[in-house]
Design a protein around this motif. Structure first.
Motif, PDB file in Angstrom:
ATOM      1  N   LEU A 140     -36.346   3.554 -29.767  1.00  0.00           N
ATOM      2  CA  LEU A 140     -36.457   2.616 -28.572  1.00  0.00           C
ATOM      3  C   LEU A 140     -36.860   3.663 -27.476  1.00  0.00           C
ATOM      4  CD1 LEU A 140     -36.108   0.209 -27.123  1.00  0.00           C
ATOM      5  CD2 LEU A 140     -33.770   0.734 -26.219  1.00  0.00           C
ATOM      6  N   THR A 162     -36.174  -6.993 -28.019  1.00  0.00           N
ATOM      7  CA  THR A 162     -34.933  -6.416 -28.497  1.00  0.00           C
ATOM      8  C   THR A 162     -33.780  -7.207 -28.085  1.00  0.00           C
ATOM      9  OG1 THR A 162     -33.515  -4.331 -28.604  1.00  0.00           O
ATOM     10  CG2 THR A 162     -34.635  -4.902 -26.461  1.00  0.00           C
ATOM     11  N   THR A 213     -36.594  -4.289 -32.160  1.00  0.00           N
ATOM     12  CA  THR A 213     -35.178  -3.863 -32.416  1.00  0.00           C
ATOM     13  C   THR A 213     -34.169  -4.951 -32.313  1.00  0.00           C
ATOM     14  OG1 THR A 213     -34.643  -2.909 -30.310  1.00  0.00           O
ATOM     15  CG2 THR A 213     -35.703  -1.589 -31.879  1.00  0.00           C
ATOM     16  N   LEU A 245     -35.110  -8.858 -23.587  1.00  0.00           N
ATOM     17  CA  LEU A 245     -33.849  -8.895 -24.260  1.00  0.00           C
ATOM     18  C   LEU A 245     -33.580 -10.393 -24.739  1.00  0.00           C
ATOM     19  CD1 LEU A 245     -32.013  -6.833 -21.526  1.00  0.00           C
ATOM     20  CD2 LEU A 245     -33.381  -5.988 -23.603  1.00  0.00           C
ATOM     21  N   ALA A 304     -30.807  -0.573 -24.776  1.00  0.00           N
ATOM     22  CA  ALA A 304     -32.043  -1.447 -24.315  1.00  0.00           C
ATOM     23  C   ALA A 304     -31.432  -1.989 -23.018  1.00  0.00           C
ATOM     24  CB  ALA A 304     -31.864  -2.716 -25.301  1.00  0.00           C
TER      25      ALA A 304
END
Length: 405
Positions: free
Chosen positions: A297, A309, A284, A326, A315
């Motif tokens: 998610l 993501t 994502t 991340l 997230a």
């Protein structure tokens, strides 16, 4: 507790809130061993076929654009055997500016009200602020699906923390044993599959992943990036398929025809879960950092799929302790490096799968349904409800102050 009334959209309408409510109702029914038929006050608009709702007694249809109908529906609930009302709030499903017609319902309601906020702003602005403030004030309890939303609500609306519960977005119970079969059926055998799903629009950030793919494919040539979902209907009205065509042109320009698959059609939830279960990595790359909740998610984590993501709100909250997953939006070098690292290393993928699996266990619908049942019991003042809720949800959920409206 007698009956529970849900206020929301509901299938067959194709809407994320509708699907969420269907699962919530079913999971609460099972967790609470409920035999009564719990009504759904189902929102519909002029484009919906409302005959399915009118021909089923469990539905209490409510025309979204008929303002007078909201207060009438509240009176129907007030004179019924409903013990608690569960409102699924999203601005776009109710009539009026910023969905303000729902305020007529909550003001006239005399039964306990539990509201799940699906959208929450760090700094809400007009006209959304007034609507959400009024709903928050009228609610006996508020459910959020992101822990960061608790300080947002307390600061913006001056709410006591004791009124706010954190319960994660529900997700399906995974089917690990079906993964190999699904991969063969979907044509994923022998491929390292990245997957992105959702209504296509420029806010998905897909071009940033495509930019990183050539370097990934040089090291992992079996990589396949599956981009699934129709173009967002509002985007299609404004610009047709321009964004999809731009992405397809980018695929051609970068020579990625054998490594990118775009699926332009509606996905049923069952098909979405199949694709999530079968992929190696859910992606994502959203540019917007304010998204407080992402159902896909939650589903990906729920079925134990490693995720890469950008660090948007949901997230960051859901993947606490997994900050390596991340990545900054638009940092092509960082995305290429991490994609190569994960897709080229089966052992690393398996380790991440186990870590995500443990996070996902807390989001499975049976557990989420149990938490809602405990909350409803506490709000309704049922014997043992408060003790059970505090015992089961300690550290997850803030205690609420029960009381009648």
């Amino acid at each position: 507790m007698k009956r529970i009334a849900y206020v929301s959209t509901y299938p067959p309408r194709r809407c994320g809130i509708a699907t969420f409510t269907e699962h919530l109702l079913q999971s609460v029914r099972i967790a609470g061993k409920r035999r009564d038929i719990d009504p759904v006050i189902v929102l519909y608009n002029e484009n919906d076929d409302d005959s399915v709702y009118r021909n089923d007694p469990k539905f209490w249809p409510l025309a979204a654009e008929d303002r007078a109908a909201y207060a009438r529906m509240a009176e129907r609930v007030n004179h019924s055997d409903v013990s608690v009302v569960v409102l699924q709030h999203e601005f776009g499903i109710f009539g009026g500016e910023a969905g303000e017609y729902i305020l007529d319902f909550v003001r006239a309601l005399k039964k306990p009200l539990v509201t799940t906020f699906h959208t929450i702003f760090a700094d809400p602005q007009p006209p959304y602020r007034h609507v959400q403030q009024q709903i928050a004030d009228e609610s006996d309890a508020i459910v959020v699906m992101n822990r960061q939303a608790i300080p947002y609500l307390t600061k913006a609306f001056h709410l006591p923390e004791s009124k706010i519960f954190y319960i994660p977005h529900g997700s399906p119970v995974p089917r690990r044993e079906e993964r190999d079969r699904l991969r063969r059926r979907l044509g994923f055998a022998g491929r390292k599959v990245m997957f992105t799903f959702g209504l296509l629009n420029r806010g998905k950030g897909i071009e940033s992943v495509l930019a990183a793919l050539p370097g990934v494919i040089r090291e992992v040539p079996e990589t396949l990036y599956v981009i699934a979902g129709q173009t967002h209907p509002e985007v299609k009205k404004r610009e047709g398929e321009a964004y999809r065509e731009e992405l397809m042109e980018m695929v051609r320009r970068l020579g990625l025809e054998n490594n990118v698959q775009m699926i332009n059609r509606y996905f049923s939830e069952e098909e979405l879960v199949d694709y999530l279960t079968a992929c190696d990595l859910y992606v994502t790359p959203y540019p917007g950092m304010q998204q407080i909740t992402s159902g896909t998610l939650a589903y990906a984590v729920g079925v134990g799929r490693p995720v890469l993501t950008t660090p948007y709100e949901h997230a960051r909250d859901l993947l606490r302790g997994c900050e390596e997953l991340l990545l900054p939006y638009g940092d092509t070098e960082a995305w290429e490096r991490q994609l190569r690292r994960l897709l080229a290393d089966d052992a690393a993928l398996r380790q991440w799968e186990e870590r995500i699996w443990k996070i996902g266990e807390a989001t499975h619908w049976p557990r989420v349904g149990t938490q809602y049942v405990q909350l409803f019991a506490q709000i309704c003042g049922e014997k043992g409800g408060e003790e059970t809720a505090e015992t089961q949800l300690k550290g997850e959920v803030k205690s609420v102050v029960s009381g009648s409206r």
